[in-house]
Write a protein that holds these residues in place. Structure first.
Motif, PDB file in Angstrom:
ATOM      1  N   MET A  12       0.827  -1.202   0.000  1.00 48.37           N
ATOM      2  CA  MET A  12       0.000   0.000   0.000  1.00 48.37           C
ATOM      3  C   MET A  12       0.862   1.253   0.000  1.00 48.37           C
ATOM      4  SD  MET A  12      -3.178   0.762  -0.145  1.00 48.37           S
ATOM      5  CE  MET A  12      -3.263   2.400  -0.838  1.00 48.37           C
ATOM      6  N   ALA A  13       1.974   1.223   0.707  1.00 48.73           N
ATOM      7  CA  ALA A  13       2.869   2.387   0.738  1.00 48.73           C
ATOM      8  C   ALA A  13       3.439   2.664  -0.661  1.00 48.73           C
ATOM      9  CB  ALA A  13       4.004   2.142   1.733  1.00 48.73           C
ATOM     10  N   ILE A  14       3.834   1.615  -1.363  1.00 54.88           N
ATOM     11  CA  ILE A  14       4.362   1.780  -2.723  1.00 54.88           C
ATOM     12  C   ILE A  14       3.274   2.301  -3.659  1.00 54.88           C
ATOM     13  CG2 ILE A  14       5.318   0.545  -4.720  1.00 54.88           C
ATOM     14  CD1 ILE A  14       6.616  -1.391  -2.684  1.00 54.88           C
ATOM     15  N   LEU A  15       2.093   1.722  -3.567  1.00 54.87           N
ATOM     16  CA  LEU A  15       0.988   2.128  -4.431  1.00 54.87           C
ATOM     17  C   LEU A  15       0.539   3.563  -4.131  1.00 54.87           C
ATOM     18  CD1 LEU A  15      -1.053  -1.195  -4.313  1.00 54.87           C
ATOM     19  CD2 LEU A  15       0.098  -0.262  -6.316  1.00 54.87           C
ATOM     20  N   THR A  16       0.603   3.976  -2.867  1.00 55.02           N
ATOM     21  CA  THR A  16       0.249   5.349  -2.504  1.00 55.02           C
ATOM     22  C   THR A  16       1.241   6.343  -3.081  1.00 55.02           C
ATOM     23  OG1 THR A  16      -0.796   4.594  -0.450  1.00 55.02           O
ATOM     24  CG2 THR A  16      -0.166   6.913  -0.566  1.00 55.02           C
ATOM     25  N   TYR A  17       2.508   6.002  -3.069  1.00 54.71           N
ATOM     26  CA  TYR A  17       3.547   6.893  -3.594  1.00 54.71           C
ATOM     27  C   TYR A  17       3.388   7.104  -5.101  1.00 54.71           C
ATOM     28  CZ  TYR A  17       8.163   8.918  -4.384  1.00 54.71           C
ATOM     29  OH  TYR A  17       9.190   9.748  -4.735  1.00 54.71           O
ATOM     30  N   TYR A  18       3.010   6.037  -5.804  1.00 57.96           N
ATOM     31  CA  TYR A  18       2.881   6.111  -7.259  1.00 57.96           C
ATOM     32  C   TYR A  18       1.428   6.159  -7.736  1.00 57.96           C
ATOM     33  CZ  TYR A  18       7.833   4.811  -7.398  1.00 57.96           C
ATOM     34  OH  TYR A  18       9.192   4.782  -7.241  1.00 57.96           O
ATOM     35  N   GLU A  19       0.494   6.529  -6.860  1.00 64.65           N
ATOM     36  CA  GLU A  19      -0.931   6.399  -7.188  1.00 64.65           C
ATOM     37  C   GLU A  19      -1.337   7.182  -8.428  1.00 64.65           C
ATOM     38  OE1 GLU A  19      -3.409   8.819  -6.894  1.00 64.65           O
ATOM     39  OE2 GLU A  19      -2.073  10.406  -6.212  1.00 64.65           O
ATOM     40  N   SER A  20      -0.715   8.336  -8.682  1.00 66.51           N
ATOM     41  CA  SER A  20      -1.119   9.163  -9.820  1.00 66.51           C
ATOM     42  C   SER A  20      -0.655   8.590 -11.157  1.00 66.51           C
ATOM     43  CB  SER A  20      -0.568  10.586  -9.658  1.00 66.51           C
ATOM     44  OG  SER A  20       0.844  10.574  -9.627  1.00 66.51           O
ATOM     45  N   LYS A  21       0.199   7.566 -11.122  1.00 67.28           N
ATOM     46  CA  LYS A  21       0.726   6.984 -12.350  1.00 67.28           C
ATOM     47  C   LYS A  21       0.217   5.572 -12.603  1.00 67.28           C
ATOM     48  CE  LYS A  21       5.006   9.630 -11.778  1.00 67.28           C
ATOM     49  NZ  LYS A  21       6.486   9.558 -11.623  1.00 67.28           N
ATOM     50  N   ILE A  22      -0.544   5.013 -11.670  1.00 66.60           N
ATOM     51  CA  ILE A  22      -0.987   3.625 -11.784  1.00 66.60           C
ATOM     52  C   ILE A  22      -2.398   3.579 -12.346  1.00 66.60           C
ATOM     53  CG2 ILE A  22      -1.488   1.501 -10.510  1.00 66.60           C
ATOM     54  CD1 ILE A  22       0.615   2.353  -8.480  1.00 66.60           C
ATOM     55  N   ASP A  23      -2.583   2.783 -13.391  1.00 69.73           N
ATOM     56  CA  ASP A  23      -3.890   2.629 -14.020  1.00 69.73           C
ATOM     57  C   ASP A  23      -4.861   1.931 -13.065  1.00 69.73           C
ATOM     58  OD1 ASP A  23      -5.893   0.928 -15.741  1.00 69.73           O
ATOM     59  OD2 ASP A  23      -5.203   2.558 -17.031  1.00 69.73           O
ATOM     60  N   THR A  24      -5.984   2.578 -12.775  1.00 67.86           N
ATOM     61  CA  THR A  24      -6.937   2.043 -11.803  1.00 67.86           C
ATOM     62  C   THR A  24      -7.517   0.707 -12.246  1.00 67.86           C
ATOM     63  OG1 THR A  24      -7.534   4.294 -11.156  1.00 67.86           O
ATOM     64  CG2 THR A  24      -9.044   2.543 -10.511  1.00 67.86           C
ATOM     65  N   ARG A  25      -7.809   0.566 -13.537  1.00 68.03           N
ATOM     66  CA  ARG A  25      -8.409  -0.674 -14.033  1.00 68.03           C
ATOM     67  C   ARG A  25      -7.458  -1.859 -13.853  1.00 68.03           C
ATOM     68  NH1 ARG A  25     -12.553  -2.449 -17.030  1.00 68.03           N
ATOM     69  NH2 ARG A  25     -12.234  -4.180 -18.477  1.00 68.03           N
ATOM     70  N   LYS A  26      -6.207  -1.666 -14.225  1.00 69.64           N
ATOM     71  CA  LYS A  26      -5.228  -2.749 -14.075  1.00 69.64           C
ATOM     72  C   LYS A  26      -5.013  -3.084 -12.604  1.00 69.64           C
ATOM     73  CE  LYS A  26      -2.715  -1.707 -18.343  1.00 69.64           C
ATOM     74  NZ  LYS A  26      -1.434  -1.236 -18.919  1.00 69.64           N
ATOM     75  N   ARG A  27      -5.016  -2.054 -11.782  1.00 65.42           N
ATOM     76  CA  ARG A  27      -4.795  -2.264 -10.345  1.00 65.42           C
ATOM     77  C   ARG A  27      -5.920  -3.088  -9.732  1.00 65.42           C
ATOM     78  NH1 ARG A  27      -3.731   2.554  -5.862  1.00 65.42           N
ATOM     79  NH2 ARG A  27      -3.970   1.251  -4.007  1.00 65.42           N
ATOM     80  N   ASN A  28      -7.166  -2.701 -10.029  1.00 67.97           N
ATOM     81  CA  ASN A  28      -8.303  -3.418  -9.444  1.00 67.97           C
ATOM     82  C   ASN A  28      -8.429  -4.835  -9.979  1.00 67.97           C
ATOM     83  OD1 ASN A  28      -9.096  -1.282  -7.806  1.00 67.97           O
ATOM     84  ND2 ASN A  28     -10.416  -0.404  -9.376  1.00 67.97           N
ATOM     85  N   LEU A  29      -8.245  -5.008 -11.283  1.00 68.54           N
ATOM     86  CA  LEU A  29      -8.327  -6.354 -11.854  1.00 68.54           C
ATOM     87  C   LEU A  29      -7.204  -7.246 -11.324  1.00 68.54           C
ATOM     88  CD1 LEU A  29      -9.331  -5.700 -15.577  1.00 68.54           C
ATOM     89  CD2 LEU A  29     -10.676  -6.864 -13.823  1.00 68.54           C
ATOM     90  N   SER A  30      -6.017  -6.677 -11.141  1.00 67.63           N
ATOM     91  CA  SER A  30      -4.907  -7.466 -10.576  1.00 67.63           C
ATOM     92  C   SER A  30      -5.237  -7.929  -9.168  1.00 67.63           C
ATOM     93  CB  SER A  30      -3.617  -6.631 -10.566  1.00 67.63           C
ATOM     94  OG  SER A  30      -3.240  -6.270 -11.872  1.00 67.63           O
ATOM     95  N   GLY A  31      -5.836  -7.035  -8.371  1.00 66.88           N
ATOM     96  CA  GLY A  31      -6.216  -7.403  -7.011  1.00 66.88           C
ATOM     97  C   GLY A  31      -7.277  -8.488  -6.972  1.00 66.88           C
ATOM     98  N   LEU A  32      -8.303  -8.372  -7.824  1.00 63.58           N
ATOM     99  CA  LEU A  32      -9.370  -9.375  -7.863  1.00 63.58           C
ATOM    100  C   LEU A  32      -8.844 -10.728  -8.322  1.00 63.58           C
ATOM    101  CD1 LEU A  32     -12.250  -7.199  -9.369  1.00 63.58           C
ATOM    102  CD2 LEU A  32     -12.245  -8.254  -7.107  1.00 63.58           C
ATOM    103  N   ILE A  33      -8.003 -10.713  -9.349  1.00 59.69           N
ATOM    104  CA  ILE A  33      -7.452 -11.983  -9.863  1.00 59.69           C
ATOM    105  C   ILE A  33      -6.547 -12.628  -8.823  1.00 59.69           C
ATOM    106  CG2 ILE A  33      -5.902 -12.977 -11.599  1.00 59.69           C
ATOM    107  CD1 ILE A  33      -7.031 -10.860 -13.564  1.00 59.69           C
ATOM    108  N   LEU A  34      -5.740 -11.820  -8.136  1.00 58.08           N
ATOM    109  CA  LEU A  34      -4.859 -12.370  -7.101  1.00 58.08           C
ATOM    110  C   LEU A  34      -5.659 -12.948  -5.942  1.00 58.08           C
ATOM    111  CD1 LEU A  34      -1.991 -12.855  -6.160  1.00 58.08           C
ATOM    112  CD2 LEU A  34      -1.949 -10.524  -5.221  1.00 58.08           C
ATOM    113  N   PHE A  35      -6.738 -12.292  -5.559  1.00 55.38           N
ATOM    114  CA  PHE A  35      -7.611 -12.838  -4.515  1.00 55.38           C
ATOM    115  C   PHE A  35      -8.204 -14.178  -4.955  1.00 55.38           C
ATOM    116  CE2 PHE A  35      -8.485  -8.799  -1.993  1.00 55.38           C
ATOM    117  CZ  PHE A  35      -8.017  -9.349  -0.816  1.00 55.38           C
TER     118      PHE A  35
END
Length: 458
Positions: A69-92
């Protein structure tokens, strides 16, 4: 200009109820698998009685969630929301599937190898949690995941209670349902959610305010926008993460303290330090279910405007006053019966959900879309830091305990039995020793509410 505003108003309302249902389901998916692992702790205590699974699995899970979460917070403005959410759902989904396959492959056996495998899966849950919780905010669904999973666990436990190997059968059915639900949520987010008019409206609004993280979601909804230079200029106009944090430092402290207290009690204290009482093996599950049910109910209370606590000083006072629950839980476990403990855990759930919603809904008011997104990530990071500190402090409840765990300790000649009769403790001591003991001393522990007895070989 007037015609434009009139056309936008109904557009915002189209798909509102379906969008709320999708948000609720996706929030449910955010923690459903982790709550699964927490609510089958009774099964893990049977397989791994020596390892404190309720405490240890949570403690292993949290560093991965906080660091990610700390890494994702630091780079939040550059991370694609769709890829982030789909990656989380698939990993779960993959992690919950592995948890199921591990139990099937090991035939429900214990051992250090299987426990290490479960710990590794808990680490992947932590990374997935960080990906999803910072990528979307679905507070009611998050709380619902705890309650529905607890209720489902009670049903599966009751359905297989009297059958051979019933505990394991209930857990397997429980994991199958949870894994299938995660798969459905992947399909919902990938194909349905981005096409809802109300979702497209707010994402388009965020894009016009300078957000670069929603372009893929807009494209999935059929909207293609390319104004990178303009958004880059607007992005530089927004407040930095540091400025946002210091403007909302009281809210950050509130969230940390809320979850420090809650997670120092749930789940470790509930599973190991409250005794068994008349409910026996159902006791911990009932407590977990009551906590999650009250947490869910309390998250809807701030919807009533006059019941919502908006004062920043008032929130801080309410959060700090909750720490009076620590001595309350201690003395309730030591001197009172199960009714008082259920009442106390319900109050803990009510205050956790209510105060969390009050904080996270008040903090973003007055900020632009990109700033709200950044602040949301910062607040989630504070939540995870509070959870991490809470599960670490949870081990302090073990200080002063005469025996650690419900198992035979050959180094001390002590055995602990979850039964109401000292006779069972005596027999267990005889079985646990290879040589005939000279005598056995039966001793009730300090916690009057517990039905544990210790039998010490003299």
């Amino acid at each position: 200009m007037k015609e434009s505003s009139q056309s936008e108003a109904p557009r915002r309302l189209e798909g509102k109820h379906l969008g709320m249902a999708c948000c609720w389901a996706l929030g449910l998916a955010t923690l459903v698998t982790w709550n699964c692992m927490l609510t089958i702790e009774d099964y893990y205590y049977k397989l791994f009685p020596n390892y404190h699974p309720a405490r240890l699995l949570t403690l292993i899970y949290m560093p991965f969630a906080v660091v990610s979460m700390a890494i994702l917070t630091y780079y939040e403005s550059k991370i694609d929301t769709r890829k982030r959410n789909l990656s989380g759902l698939i990993l779960f989904f993959l992690s919950s599937l592995l948890l199921l396959l591990l139990d099937l492959a090991s035939s429900g056996k214990g051992g250090i190898g299987n426990f290490i495998g479960i710990c590794a899966i808990a680490c992947s849950f932590g990374v997935a949690d960080a990906l999803l919780q910072g990528g979307m905010s679905y507070l009611a669904g998050l709380a619902a995941s705890g309650f529905l999973i607890s209720a489902l666990r009670l049903l599966t436990k009751a359905a297989f209670e009297k059958s051979p190997d019933g505990l394991r059968k209930g857990v397997i059915l429980f994991l199958v349902i949870s894994t299938f639900f995660e798969f459905l949520c992947i399909l919902v987010y990938a194909f349905l959610f981005p096409k809802l008019p109300i979702v497209k409206y707010y994402r388009l609004k965020a894009s016009t305010e300078g957000s670069n993280t929603v372009s893929a979601d807009l494209a999935a909804g059929g909207i293609h926008i390319n104004h990178g230079d303009e958004n880059e200029a607007k992005l530089h106009e927004r407040l930095s993460n540091k400025e946002l944090f210091f403007q909302n430092i009281d809210y950050a402290v509130d969230l940390i303290l809320i979850f420090v207290l809650s997670l120092s009690i749930v789940p470790g204290f509930i599973y190991e330090d409250t005794g068994s009482h008349q409910l026996h093996s159902w006791y911990a599950l009932v407590l977990i279910t009551m906590y999650n049910a009250c947490d869910l109910i309390s998250r809807y209370i701030p919807l009533v405007e006059f019941l919502k606590l908006k004062s920043r000083k008032g929130l801080m006072i309410a959060v700090l006053s909750r720490f009076l629950l620590i001595p309350a839980f201690y003395f309730t476990a030591k001197y009172s019966d199960q009714g008082w403990m259920i009442l106390l855990i319900s109050f803990l759930g009510l205050t956790t959900g209510y105060l969390t919603v009050c904080v996270v809904t008040e903090a973003p008011i007055g900020y632009k879309g990109p700033e709200q997104n950044a602040l949301g990530n910062l607040l989630v990071l504070c939540v995870l830091c509070g959870v991490f500190a809470g599960v670490a402090l949870d081990w302090l409840w073990l200080i002063g305990e005469e025996n650690e765990g419900g198992h035979y300790l050959p180094s001390r000649g002590v055995v602990r039995c979850e039964e109401e009769s000292p006779l069972v403790a005596l027999v267990a001591s005889l079985v646990g020793k290879y040589k005939k003991p000279k005598g056995i001393m039966i001793k009730r522990p300090r916690c009057r509410s517990s039905h544990f007895f210790s039998a010490k070989v003299l």
